[in-house]
Design an enzyme around this catalytic site. Structure first.
Site, PDB file in Angstrom:
ATOM      1  N   GLY A 126     -11.927-131.686 -16.241  1.00  0.00           N
ATOM      2  CA  GLY A 126     -11.942-130.250 -16.478  1.00  0.00           C
ATOM      3  C   GLY A 126     -10.689-129.602 -15.936  1.00  0.00           C
ATOM      4  N   SER A 127     -10.481-128.370 -16.351  1.00  0.00           N
ATOM      5  CA  SER A 127      -9.336-127.594 -15.883  1.00  0.00           C
ATOM      6  C   SER A 127      -9.704-126.126 -15.909  1.00  0.00           C
ATOM      7  CB  SER A 127      -8.096-127.857 -16.755  1.00  0.00           C
ATOM      8  OG  SER A 127      -8.358-127.505 -18.111  1.00  0.00           O
ATOM      9  N   GLY A 128      -9.026-125.355 -15.081  1.00  0.00           N
ATOM     10  CA  GLY A 128      -9.297-123.931 -14.987  1.00  0.00           C
ATOM     11  C   GLY A 128      -8.049-123.168 -14.620  1.00  0.00           C
ATOM     12  N   PHE A 139      -7.170-122.086 -11.666  1.00  0.00           N
ATOM     13  CA  PHE A 139      -6.591-122.451 -10.383  1.00  0.00           C
ATOM     14  C   PHE A 139      -6.002-123.858 -10.390  1.00  0.00           C
ATOM     15  CE2 PHE A 139      -9.439-119.018  -9.243  1.00  0.00           C
ATOM     16  CZ  PHE A 139      -8.681-118.295  -8.337  1.00  0.00           C
ATOM     17  N   SER A 180      -6.833-128.307 -11.860  1.00  0.00           N
ATOM     18  CA  SER A 180      -7.552-129.283 -12.671  1.00  0.00           C
ATOM     19  C   SER A 180      -8.471-130.104 -11.781  1.00  0.00           C
ATOM     20  CB  SER A 180      -6.570-130.212 -13.405  1.00  0.00           C
ATOM     21  OG  SER A 180      -5.708-129.474 -14.247  1.00  0.00           O
ATOM     22  N   VAL A 181      -9.537-130.618 -12.409  1.00  0.00           N
ATOM     23  CA  VAL A 181     -10.537-131.407 -11.701  1.00  0.00           C
ATOM     24  C   VAL A 181     -10.514-132.817 -12.280  1.00  0.00           C
ATOM     25  CG1 VAL A 181     -12.955-131.586 -11.025  1.00  0.00           C
ATOM     26  CG2 VAL A 181     -11.924-129.335 -11.359  1.00  0.00           C
ATOM     27  N   LYS A 203     -10.423-131.529  -6.906  1.00  0.00           N
ATOM     28  CA  LYS A 203      -9.760-130.403  -7.557  1.00  0.00           C
ATOM     29  C   LYS A 203      -8.366-130.257  -6.964  1.00  0.00           C
ATOM     30  CE  LYS A 203     -10.401-125.505  -8.671  1.00  0.00           C
ATOM     31  NZ  LYS A 203     -11.291-124.330  -8.509  1.00  0.00           N
ATOM     32  N   ASP A 245     -18.308-115.118 -10.839  1.00  0.00           N
ATOM     33  CA  ASP A 245     -17.900-115.741 -12.105  1.00  0.00           C
ATOM     34  C   ASP A 245     -18.984-116.706 -12.581  1.00  0.00           C
ATOM     35  OD1 ASP A 245     -16.331-116.162 -14.303  1.00  0.00           O
ATOM     36  OD2 ASP A 245     -14.990-117.603 -13.342  1.00  0.00           O
TER      37      ASP A 245
END
Length: 979
Positions: free
Chosen positions: A268-270, A272, A274-275, A293, A397
């Site tokens: 995953g990524s966001g 802030f 990446s995971v 993360k 969130d």
């Protein structure tokens, strides 16, 4: 013993590995689990659960949330305590002590050593950011080696309040902290792996002191020994980067991630960072999987302080089943971009959720999520959000991508269960006492200049501006309540309650109008909430959504108020006893592709010897699919190397044929086979529908589930009704309300393959010689792409020239018999009422025996006929099943054998019931209309009554005759419709 001098710091029961810490040499030992060490690990977990506070310090507790525990539905910790975490404790389940809120002041004296390291010399002033950051650095980056050495010595000598030596002797000093009264703590489903709060700090300290992570295995023991300090040397380029960076070299832990972790895939990524999924390794020994993360910070110290807010929030939270558990964090160089330079990054090590996120699951299901899953998810989210609010944290969130799905093994029910976990605390904020107790003038001085979170899930008050163009409201707990309501609406209807939001499952939907969406959310009112007609949801679910989506924040309930309602209490009790389980599918595109299968269910099955210990060939063979047009539908026959998409294999056996205690006619018992077993997969090509499938071997006891369709007609009819599928309900009683769950889990339902073919159920049996060449077709999902759908059995339908509804095919066992009995009993009562109504025109009269008894007998005869016919069918069916099992073949219900007997029995029942109904009507007509009333009615006073008017002799019998005629028509419709 030799193990007495070691301290147990990690135990993974699934992998049967333990890590011991040697305080003398400051080294780590990796050993196989033994019965004695396993017992000590359970004692440590028990001690950790008793002594650890389940909420942070009282200064961080939200003043708006009451701290008194709420007893939900009278649930006690002794009734299935470890089955589901929704049990709320009013008494400590271990020491049997009641909670005492006055002892909360002692929590600071009993927190773990990790928190002592992190919060050492910390100030009580929450506004002093520099002091907090320094305290975090003292714990995370180990810039004060003396403090860490002292804390480690305290751990070794027994100064840690949460440790126990290897013999199980408690080394706890002082008074044990009371069990925290938070109503949002939930006991774990199964025994979690024990990881000491000091483990990763000890690992980091040993890494800095020169531990060499090489393969040194001796007698199944792996020992990390002290070596030269060559590992601490850094290349000249990295030294230049350290000198030019705003961070000192003492803050960086170079080589820690590469030394003790092996990165598998990106999950995953966001905004802030990446995971990634990684595996913790010591000397090549696998110790479990984690999620790490990586947040690039570079030289921007203010950005680092902002990112550390997530670390600070996570480290104050203790283990909770609905919150992603924080493990460790450190600074290290990494290369975020493929062609970019290496920059300092903050590594945050967390718990790994093994079944994707809620966004992917909702995108697959759309609006087809059953309500039992919705309520279970909602209760999980309530407990997770409630625990955050009770800990003084607002998430800000809450949205589907931040809700992770995790499956864990339940030792009570001996199966896997599914629950949700809240993640991504990058935008969270704390609710301190200064913010709640500050005067209004002080609050007005702190102005909000923007929004944090996702627009679709923001509360309306956060988007409302005043006359001067400034935002009116600040973030509080009610903002998370609104986001929870939007999330509940999306789970129920697969969309958002806004006009300009577009499709929430499409990243760049052209129908999404952001300016109009912001205005729509800001002007949201209670009367604007509209529920779609499809799918139909219960009134309770709609009421809950309505309560959560109140436009005014003070009208929204708190989490404690939601959990204290009688309805939620009953739901919590239900899912405590019957936790849900979602099928493990490939909806997560970042699924772990490692050859190591360490899921809890696989380990438990491996210990039982029911599956093979290795399944590496399954993932390797999945890459041999030659065409992207091959669907994910699979069938199970024999082992093969052409595995497609590594999906779950399904089989149908006839070993239990005819043993159904519910008198189901030729019920086909469906079973589920683990995807680890090697199975042959049939490739379905959606482009070429004329390919032929190999004939079914009549000597095998397996049916190949094949999806059939007509090349000239795209209509495919599938029975999704759980109530009409007894074989499915008998095999999985815990998921009777979950239609899509059963469709994905491999239960056989049925298929119609022609425009003029009748439907046959899953209980039908197909003759192996009835069809040699069958056409196949892939069922696609609503988005047009080939999805993971169920393969259905191919049954050749009779050429009747008449299309019946798919659910009405044959009379089945007890259920049909019960319907017949209830109908004819009501018919008999109605017939008796007609007889009394016939004689109601004359005073003191009642129906004569010549009228009442024959009609009552004729009304009850069909019940005897149905029972006799069912018994004979069951006997013939059992005999036929014995013949089938002896020959190893399956016969079609509409063909020879038991199917013909059943059909003949149904036709005979129809004829008998029709004849009896007509005879009953004719008899009533003769008695009530053609014969005098003195024959049909008898006086109670034995006095000849005065003859009534002619209207009572003509009009009233005609009305009664019309009622009886209506009864005849209803009876005939029931006979032909039901049979």
């Amino acid at each position: 013993m030799e193990e007495d001098k070691y301290q147990l710091v990690l135990h993974n029961d699934d992998l049967e590995r333990m890590v011991l810490y040697d305080p003398n040499s400051k080294s780590l030992l990796v050993r196989n689990s033994t019965d004695m060490l396993r017992q000590k690990s359970k004692q440590l977990v028990l001690q950790q659960q008793i002594e650890s506070p389940y909420s942070p310090m009282p200064s961080l507790r939200s003043p708006s949330i009451p701290t008194t525990p709420t007893l939900v539905g009278g649930l006690s910790s002794q009734s299935h305590n470890n089955n589901h975490p929704s049990t709320l404790h009013i008494m400590c389940p271990y020491c049997k002590r009641s909670y005492n809120n006055n002892n909360n002041n002692n929590i600071n004296n009993n927190i773990s050593t990790n928190n002592n390291n992190i919060n050492n010399n910390s100030s009580n002033n929450l506004n002093n950011l520099n002091n907090n950051i320094n305290n975090i650095n003292n714990g995370i980056f180990n810039n004060n080696n003396n403090n860490n050495s002292n804390s480690n010595n305290n751990n070794i000598s027994g100064g840690n309040n949460n440790t126990m030596d290897i013999n199980g002797n408690s080394i706890v000093s002082g008074v044990i902290a009371p069990f925290n009264p938070s109503p949002y703590y939930r006991s774990p489903i199964s025994e979690p792996p024990f990881i000491s709060r000091d483990y990763f700090l000890l690992l980091q300290d040993s890494s800095k002191s020169g531990v060499n992570n090489n393969n040194n295995n001796n007698n199944n023991d792996s020992t990390t020994t002290n070596n030269n300090n060559n590992n601490n040397t850094t290349p000249p380029q990295q030294q230049q980067q350290q000198n030019s960076s705003g961070l000192n070299s003492e803050f960086l832990n170079i080589g820690y991630y590469k030394k003790f972790f092996k990165e598998d895939i990106k999950i995953g990524s966001g905004g802030f960072g990446s995971v990634y999924l990684c595996r913790h390794l010591i000397n090549g020994v696998d110790l479990g999987e984690f999620a790490v993360k990586k947040v690039p910070v570079g030289e921007n110290l203010p950005w680092l302080f902002r990112v550390l807010r997530e670390v600070k929030a996570l480290e104050t939270l203790t283990k909770h089943r609905n919150i992603i558990n924080y493990k460790h964090s450190w600074l290290e160089y990494d290369q975020p971009a493929d062609f970019g330079p290496k920059v300092p990054c903050l590594y945050i090590l967390m718990e790994y959720a093994n079944n994707g996120n809620l966004q992917d699951y909702m995108a697959e299901k759309r609006d087809l999520i059953p309500e039992n899953e919705i309520w279970s998810f909602f209760i999980d989210l309530c407990h997770g959000i409630g625990y955050l609010h009770h800990s003084g944290i607002i998430h800000r969130d809450i949205k589907p991508p931040n809700i992770l799905i995790h499956q864990s093994y339940d030792s009570i029910t001996d199966r896997e269960v599914t629950h949700l976990m809240i993640s991504d605390f990058g935008t969270c904020d704390t609710i301190g006492p200064l913010e709640s107790l500050a005067p209004p003038l002080y609050k007005n001085n702190i102005k909000r200049t923007g929004n944090t979170g996702t627009i679709e899930y923001l509360a309306p008050e956060l988007l409302q501006k005043g006359v001067n163009g400034e935002y009116n409201s600040d973030y509080d707990e009610k903002c998370d309540i609104w986001s929870l309501g939007i999330l509940l609406y999306q789970m129920a209807y697969g969309t958002l309650p806004y006009r300009y939001s577009g499709d929430p499952f499409i990243d760049e939907d052209p129908n999404r109008n952001l300016p109009s969406l912001i205005d729509e959310i800001a002007g949201f009112s209670n009367n604007r909430l509209i529920f779609p007609q499809i799918p139909q949801r219960s009134r309770d679910l709609k009421d809950m959504i309505t309560i959560l989506l109140r436009a005014k924040p003070h009208e929204r309930p708190t989490i404690s108020q939601i959990l204290s309602t009688h309805f939620i209490q009953s739901k919590t009790k239900h899912y405590t006893i019957n936790p849900i389980h979602l099928p493990f599918t490939k909806r997560n595109k970042f699924k772990n592709t490692s050859v190591h299968n360490t899921t809890a269910s696989t380990i438990k099955l491996r210990r039982k010897g029911s599956i093979s210990t290795t399944n590496s060939t399954t993932s390797s063979s999945s890459s041999t699919a030659t065409s992207s047009s091959l669907s994910s539908t699979t069938i199970a026959t024999t082992s093969s190397s052409n595995a497609i998409n590594n999906t779950t294999a399904t089989t149908t056996t006839n070993s239990n044929l005819g043993n159904n205690n519910n008198n189901n006619t030729n019920a086909l018992i469906s079973s589920r086979i683990s995807p680890i077993r090697k199975t042959q997969l049939v490739e379905e090509n959606s482009e070429d529908s004329s390919n032929e499938i190999a004939n079914i071997n009549p000597n095998r006891s397996l049916i190949q589930p094949i999806v059939l369709s007509d090349t000239d007609n795209d209509d495919i009819i599938i029975d999704d009704d759980d109530d009409d599928d007894d074989s499915t309900n008998n095999n999985d009683t815990n998921n009777t309300d979950n239609t899509d769950d059963e469709m994905n889990s491999g239960d056989v339902v049925g298929i119609v393959n022609n425009k003029k073919s009748s439907y046959s159920r899953s209980s039908s049996i197909r003759s192996p010689s009835s069809s040699n060449k069958l056409r196949q077709r892939t069922i696609s999902n609503s988005g047009g792409n080939n999805g993971i759908r169920k393969a259905l059995p191919s049954l050749e339908a009779p050429r009747s020239g008449r299309f019946k509804r798919a659910a009405i095919v044959i009379q089945r066992g007890v259920r049909s018999s019960a319907v017949y009995q209830a109908f004819y009993m009501l018919q008999a009562l109605f017939q008796v009422w007609l007889c009394f109504d016939q004689c109601s025109t004359c005073p003191n009269t009642f129906p004569s025996p010549i009228l009442l008894y024959p009609l009552l007998l004729l009304s009850l005869i069909p019940i005897l006929v149905v029972n006799n016919n069912n018994n004979s069918n069951n006997m013939n069916n059992n005999n036929n099943n014995n013949n089938i099992n002896s020959n190893g073949q399956l016969a079609h219900l509409n063909g020879s054998g038991g199917g013909g007997i059943i059909n003949n029995g149904n036709r005979d029942t129809k004829k008998i019931n029709t004849i009896i109904s007509i005879i009953r009507f004719i008899y009533y007509f003769v008695i009530s209309v053609l014969l005098p009333k003195e024959i049909s009615c008898k006086s109670t006073s034995h006095i000849i009554p005065i003859l009534p008017p002619i209207a009572d002799y003509v009009v009233f019998p005609l009305l009664s005759l019309f009622k009886n005629l209506t009864l005849l028509i209803i009876n005939l419709i029931f006979i032909f419709y039901r049979d």
